[in-house]
Design an enzyme around this catalytic site. Structure first.
Site, short mmCIF file in Angstrom:
data_model
loop_
_atom_site.label_atom_id
_atom_site.label_comp_id
_atom_site.label_asym_id
_atom_site.label_seq_id
_atom_site.Cartn_x
_atom_site.Cartn_y
_atom_site.Cartn_z
N ASN A 52 52.28 53.80 50.80
CA ASN A 52 52.36 54.89 49.78
C ASN A 52 50.81 55.14 49.17
O ASN A 52 50.67 56.37 48.54
CB ASN A 52 53.03 54.75 48.35
CG ASN A 52 54.58 54.47 48.62
OD1 ASN A 52 55.31 55.20 49.41
ND2 ASN A 52 55.13 53.40 48.18
N ARG A 76 50.24 61.55 44.63
CA ARG A 76 51.07 60.34 43.98
C ARG A 76 50.47 60.07 42.54
O ARG A 76 49.44 59.59 42.45
CB ARG A 76 50.87 59.26 45.13
CG ARG A 76 51.66 57.94 44.40
CD ARG A 76 51.27 56.66 45.10
NE ARG A 76 51.95 55.68 44.75
CZ ARG A 76 51.79 54.69 44.98
NH1 ARG A 76 50.59 54.00 45.51
NH2 ARG A 76 52.37 53.60 44.38
N ALA A 105 52.69 47.89 46.82
CA ALA A 105 53.74 47.22 46.46
C ALA A 105 54.06 45.72 47.28
O ALA A 105 54.66 44.84 46.13
CB ALA A 105 54.88 48.18 46.45
N HIS A 133 53.01 42.44 45.55
CA HIS A 133 53.98 41.73 44.62
C HIS A 133 55.33 41.06 45.17
O HIS A 133 55.96 40.62 44.34
CB HIS A 133 54.26 42.63 43.32
CG HIS A 133 53.32 43.56 43.13
ND1 HIS A 133 52.29 42.94 42.43
CD2 HIS A 133 53.16 44.84 43.07
CE1 HIS A 133 51.49 44.07 42.14
NE2 HIS A 133 51.83 45.21 42.67
N ASP A 174 50.49 34.61 53.48
CA ASP A 174 50.41 33.82 54.78
C ASP A 174 49.47 34.30 55.60
O ASP A 174 48.49 33.36 56.21
CB ASP A 174 51.79 33.52 55.36
CG ASP A 174 52.57 32.64 54.61
OD1 ASP A 174 52.24 31.86 53.57
OD2 ASP A 174 53.88 32.27 55.06
N GLU A 222 41.05 41.31 47.67
CA GLU A 222 42.23 42.14 47.15
C GLU A 222 41.65 43.42 46.25
O GLU A 222 41.06 42.77 45.37
CB GLU A 222 43.20 41.14 46.51
CG GLU A 222 44.45 41.68 45.96
CD GLU A 222 45.44 40.71 45.10
OE1 GLU A 222 45.22 39.47 45.36
OE2 GLU A 222 46.30 41.44 44.43
N HIS A 282 43.04 46.64 43.86
CA HIS A 282 43.75 47.63 43.31
C HIS A 282 43.20 48.88 42.39
O HIS A 282 42.24 48.31 41.76
CB HIS A 282 44.92 46.96 42.47
CG HIS A 282 45.74 45.76 43.33
ND1 HIS A 282 46.74 46.09 43.98
CD2 HIS A 282 45.45 44.40 43.15
CE1 HIS A 282 47.11 44.99 44.36
NE2 HIS A 282 46.39 43.90 44.19
N SER A 296 44.58 50.65 40.09
CA SER A 296 44.84 50.46 38.69
C SER A 296 44.84 49.10 38.25
O SER A 296 44.91 48.32 39.05
CB SER A 296 46.64 51.05 38.62
OG SER A 296 47.43 50.24 39.25
N ARG A 338 54.32 43.49 38.28
CA ARG A 338 53.00 44.02 39.05
C ARG A 338 51.93 42.88 38.55
O ARG A 338 50.83 42.93 39.12
CB ARG A 338 52.51 45.75 38.71
CG ARG A 338 53.26 46.62 39.08
CD ARG A 338 52.62 47.86 38.93
NE ARG A 338 53.64 48.89 38.99
CZ ARG A 338 54.08 49.37 39.97
NH1 ARG A 338 53.68 49.05 41.06
NH2 ARG A 338 54.93 50.32 39.83
#
Ligand code: DQA
Length: 139
Positions: free
Chosen positions: A11, A18, A75, A78, A85, A96, A98, A100, A109
């Protein structure tokens, strides 16, 4: 020259359209051009997929070659033991990211299958989270 790749999950191809109140109004392609011009001393490749297995394939493909992976698994963060892995299996460090602040959102989340195997986590700064992730590989 350092070689980095941004890998975006499901997404995130819809950024700009979005939930703009959460993710902003800029498309990722627009943002990427600005990012690349800001960091012209590094190579920044980009890959997006809505499919979990394709994300794992890409992580494996680049994970022994590139200097860094900036991963927003969206998504799948989560839900995906498989992506967690994959990060553990490769040599290339993964940051990592994000857009938000996931801790300020729904409870589901708050857990990440990626964080334990990531070099670090940057979240909540909008698209600037990716700028900060690129910087983290420079120093
Ligand atoms: C996201 C946060 C996730 O919880 C969500 O499923 C996304 C985007 C973010 O960048 O804020 O799709 O990873």
């Amino acid at each position: 020259m350092k070689q980095l790749i941004i890998i975006n999950g499901p997404n995130l191809n819809l950024l700009g359209k979005r939930e703009p109140e959460v993710y902003g109004t800029q498309t990722f392609e627009e943002y990427l051009e600005v990012l690349k011009s800001k960091f012209h001393n590094v190579t920044i490749d980009y890959y997006q997929s809505n499919i979990e297995g394709e994300l794992i394939d890409k992580i494996q493909e680049v994970g022994f070659i590139y200097d860094g992976i900036i991963l927003n698994a969206a998504a799948y963060t989560h839900t995906s033991v498989g992506i967690g892995d994959a990060i553990k299996a490769i040599d290339t460090p993964v940051v990592e990211v994000h857009i938000s602040n996931t801790y300020a959102r729904e409870e589901f989340r708050h857990h990440s299958y990626l964080s334990p195997n990531a070099k670090g986590v940057i979240l909540g700064f909008g698209l600037k989270s990716y700028d900060l992730a690129v910087e983290s590989f420079l120093y």
